[in-house]
Write a protein that holds these residues in place. Sequence first.
Motif, short mmCIF file in Angstrom:
data_model
loop_
_atom_site.label_atom_id
_atom_site.label_comp_id
_atom_site.label_asym_id
_atom_site.label_seq_id
_atom_site.Cartn_x
_atom_site.Cartn_y
_atom_site.Cartn_z
N ASP A 118 5.66 10.24 1.32
CA ASP A 118 6.45 10.00 0.13
C ASP A 118 6.23 8.59 -0.42
O ASP A 118 6.66 8.29 -1.54
CB ASP A 118 7.94 10.21 0.43
CG ASP A 118 8.27 11.65 0.76
OD1 ASP A 118 7.56 12.55 0.26
OD2 ASP A 118 9.22 11.89 1.53
N ASP A 119 5.61 7.74 0.37
CA ASP A 119 5.32 6.37 -0.05
C ASP A 119 3.96 6.33 -0.74
O ASP A 119 2.94 6.63 -0.11
CB ASP A 119 5.33 5.43 1.16
CG ASP A 119 5.27 3.96 0.76
OD1 ASP A 119 4.33 3.60 0.02
OD2 ASP A 119 6.13 3.18 1.20
N PRO A 120 3.90 5.99 -2.02
CA PRO A 120 2.61 6.03 -2.73
C PRO A 120 1.58 5.08 -2.14
O PRO A 120 0.37 5.34 -2.23
CB PRO A 120 2.99 5.64 -4.17
CG PRO A 120 4.32 4.96 -4.07
CD PRO A 120 5.01 5.59 -2.91
N ARG A 121 2.01 3.98 -1.52
CA ARG A 121 1.06 3.05 -0.90
C ARG A 121 0.36 3.70 0.28
O ARG A 121 -0.86 3.58 0.45
CB ARG A 121 1.78 1.78 -0.45
CG ARG A 121 2.44 0.99 -1.56
CD ARG A 121 3.42 -0.02 -0.98
NE ARG A 121 4.49 0.64 -0.22
CZ ARG A 121 5.44 -0.01 0.44
NH1 ARG A 121 5.46 -1.33 0.44
NH2 ARG A 121 6.37 0.66 1.09
N VAL A 122 1.14 4.41 1.10
CA VAL A 122 0.55 5.12 2.24
C VAL A 122 -0.31 6.27 1.75
O VAL A 122 -1.42 6.48 2.24
CB VAL A 122 1.66 5.63 3.18
CG1 VAL A 122 1.05 6.46 4.31
CG2 VAL A 122 2.45 4.46 3.75
N GLN A 123 0.19 7.03 0.76
CA GLN A 123 -0.56 8.18 0.30
C GLN A 123 -1.91 7.79 -0.27
O GLN A 123 -2.91 8.51 -0.09
CB GLN A 123 0.25 8.95 -0.75
CG GLN A 123 -0.38 10.29 -1.11
CD GLN A 123 -0.54 11.18 0.10
OE1 GLN A 123 0.43 11.42 0.83
NE2 GLN A 123 -1.75 11.66 0.34
N ALA A 124 -1.98 6.65 -0.92
CA ALA A 124 -3.27 6.20 -1.45
C ALA A 124 -4.29 6.01 -0.33
O ALA A 124 -5.47 6.34 -0.49
CB ALA A 124 -3.07 4.89 -2.22
N GLN A 125 -3.84 5.49 0.81
CA GLN A 125 -4.76 5.29 1.94
C GLN A 125 -5.04 6.60 2.67
O GLN A 125 -6.15 6.82 3.15
CB GLN A 125 -4.18 4.25 2.90
CG GLN A 125 -3.86 2.91 2.25
CD GLN A 125 -5.00 2.38 1.40
OE1 GLN A 125 -6.17 2.42 1.80
NE2 GLN A 125 -4.66 1.88 0.21
N LEU A 126 -4.05 7.49 2.74
CA LEU A 126 -4.28 8.80 3.35
C LEU A 126 -5.29 9.60 2.53
O LEU A 126 -6.10 10.35 3.09
CB LEU A 126 -2.97 9.56 3.48
CG LEU A 126 -1.94 8.99 4.46
CD1 LEU A 126 -0.70 9.87 4.47
CD2 LEU A 126 -2.53 8.87 5.85
N ASP A 127 -5.26 9.44 1.21
CA ASP A 127 -6.26 10.10 0.38
C ASP A 127 -7.66 9.58 0.70
O ASP A 127 -8.63 10.35 0.71
CB ASP A 127 -5.94 9.90 -1.10
CG ASP A 127 -4.71 10.66 -1.55
OD1 ASP A 127 -4.30 11.61 -0.85
OD2 ASP A 127 -4.13 10.30 -2.60
N ARG A 128 -7.76 8.29 0.95
CA ARG A 128 -9.07 7.73 1.33
C ARG A 128 -9.49 8.26 2.70
O ARG A 128 -10.67 8.57 2.92
CB ARG A 128 -9.00 6.20 1.36
CG ARG A 128 -8.76 5.56 0.01
CD ARG A 128 -8.60 4.05 0.13
NE ARG A 128 -9.85 3.39 0.51
CZ ARG A 128 -9.96 2.09 0.78
NH1 ARG A 128 -8.87 1.32 0.75
NH2 ARG A 128 -11.12 1.56 1.10
N LEU A 129 -8.52 8.38 3.62
CA LEU A 129 -8.84 8.95 4.94
C LEU A 129 -9.32 10.38 4.81
O LEU A 129 -10.25 10.80 5.51
CB LEU A 129 -7.59 8.92 5.83
CG LEU A 129 -7.35 7.69 6.70
CD1 LEU A 129 -6.09 7.89 7.52
CD2 LEU A 129 -8.53 7.43 7.62
N ALA A 130 -8.68 11.14 3.94
CA ALA A 130 -9.05 12.54 3.77
C ALA A 130 -10.47 12.71 3.26
O ALA A 130 -11.09 13.75 3.46
CB ALA A 130 -8.06 13.22 2.82
N ALA A 131 -10.98 11.71 2.59
CA ALA A 131 -12.35 11.77 2.08
C ALA A 131 -13.38 11.55 3.17
O ALA A 131 -14.56 11.83 2.98
CB ALA A 131 -12.54 10.75 0.97
N LEU A 132 -12.92 11.05 4.33
CA LEU A 132 -13.85 10.83 5.44
C LEU A 132 -14.09 12.14 6.16
O LEU A 132 -13.28 13.06 6.12
CB LEU A 132 -13.28 9.81 6.43
CG LEU A 132 -12.92 8.43 5.86
CD1 LEU A 132 -12.30 7.59 6.97
CD2 LEU A 132 -14.14 7.75 5.29
N SER A 133 -15.19 12.24 6.85
CA SER A 133 -15.48 13.43 7.64
C SER A 133 -16.02 12.98 8.99
O SER A 133 -16.43 11.83 9.16
CB SER A 133 -16.50 14.33 6.94
OG SER A 133 -17.72 13.63 6.75
N VAL A 134 -16.02 13.91 9.93
CA VAL A 134 -16.64 13.62 11.22
C VAL A 134 -18.15 13.78 11.03
O VAL A 134 -18.61 14.87 10.74
CB VAL A 134 -16.14 14.57 12.31
CG1 VAL A 134 -16.83 14.29 13.63
CG2 VAL A 134 -14.64 14.44 12.46
#
Length: 432
Positions: free
Chosen positions: A8-24
């Motif tokens: 719910d925190d836009p600051r965290v969500q912005a970084q989680l979106d960047r994490l989601a773009a990563l792959s193994v």
Amino acid sequence: MKDFGRSDDPRVQAQLDRLAALSVPQGRLGLETIRALLERLGNPQQDLPPVFHVGGTNGKGSTCAYLRAILEADGLVVHTATKPHLVRYNERIRVAGNLISDELLASLLQEVLDVGEYLAPSFFEVTTAATFLAFARIPADACVIEVGLGGRFDATNVLENPAACGIATLGIDHEAFLLVPEAGTPELPLARIAFEKAGIARAGTPLVTMSYPREAAEQIELAAKRVGAPLFMRSRDWDASANGAIRYRDSQGELSLPLPNMPGLHQAENAALAVAILRHQSQVQVSIEALAEGIRAARWPARLQLLGHGPLTDLAQGHEVWLDGGHNPDAGLAIGRHFAATGKLHLIIGMLANRYPEAILGPLEGKLASTTAVPIEGSECHTAEAYGDKARWAGSVDDALRALPHDGLPVLIAGSLYLAGVVLKLNEEMPD
């Protein structure tokens, strides 16, 4: 987005979106990338308080929960890193006893992602680096760090001088990653699993383990000998039994400790391993009183958890509702043992398509009054047919609970930690 979560925190969500773009990265094994990432961050893993590093197939998260609770019962400040999260990504990083704040989490993830932009790190490598930064910058007396996948190539396996390493129960899981043919590794599946898990052994660091079948025990012994790690194996160097209390014994003597409040016979095993880990190291001292208090106080959600009153359980209309995120054969056996003395129960199950329904259904054979399959949002999962001819489908856990007959039998929701996270959120029992 299951692994990365929402915030719910836009600051965290912005970084989680960047994490989601990563792959193994497919086919990439090794610790070179995490080492390079940590080097750019000043090698925070070298500035941690005494570390307890715990791996295994099942029980490692619970063992970490006991370690944390025991240490805190002795008045110590403890950092804890566990995985996966159930509802919020913050659950992975507990700083000085509390879940990491959104503000600190957003800042650390941004720092790591910015520094590692051209290294192409994985989600797990970024998470580990952010964890080490938090633990190095904020004072504490000890760290409890759970291994993620395997051990040998897990991103946490850059720790150089832990206070102790522990290995919990071993079993077959994550075959696509841990049983890939590789020259020079064991062929037998359980031996290969043991080989990978034992990769956390460190020179001069006590390695404390459960007892295992011969092929697995041999790999643990070889790994300890290869690096020069003092090995303390259950049934040989320490032991425990549970009959009204935990009767623990090692070379230092015998202890009588309380049984855990967490349900399941296997929890006494996990608690005993935590005690053995603490008793076979010298960097952090704890009292016998703290051992007992911590065992009683430890909690670990979605592991044979009896859900409390909430919006979801209200739909069950008088049924007890149990929740377990287990999805492999060893977890299924633990579930089966827990319900062995009860009568029939209703099963609500959701499993990812790469899991095996028999792992949960087998140990519950003859005990199921009904089986209802449910989806796992955002994931490919099994249909009702995978759970037998009599299994039915419900579009959600809510619908499955509403459709239960009014017979008062207990209900078990199981099959996936992803599903467990959904259930906890719906019932407003957020892990804290």
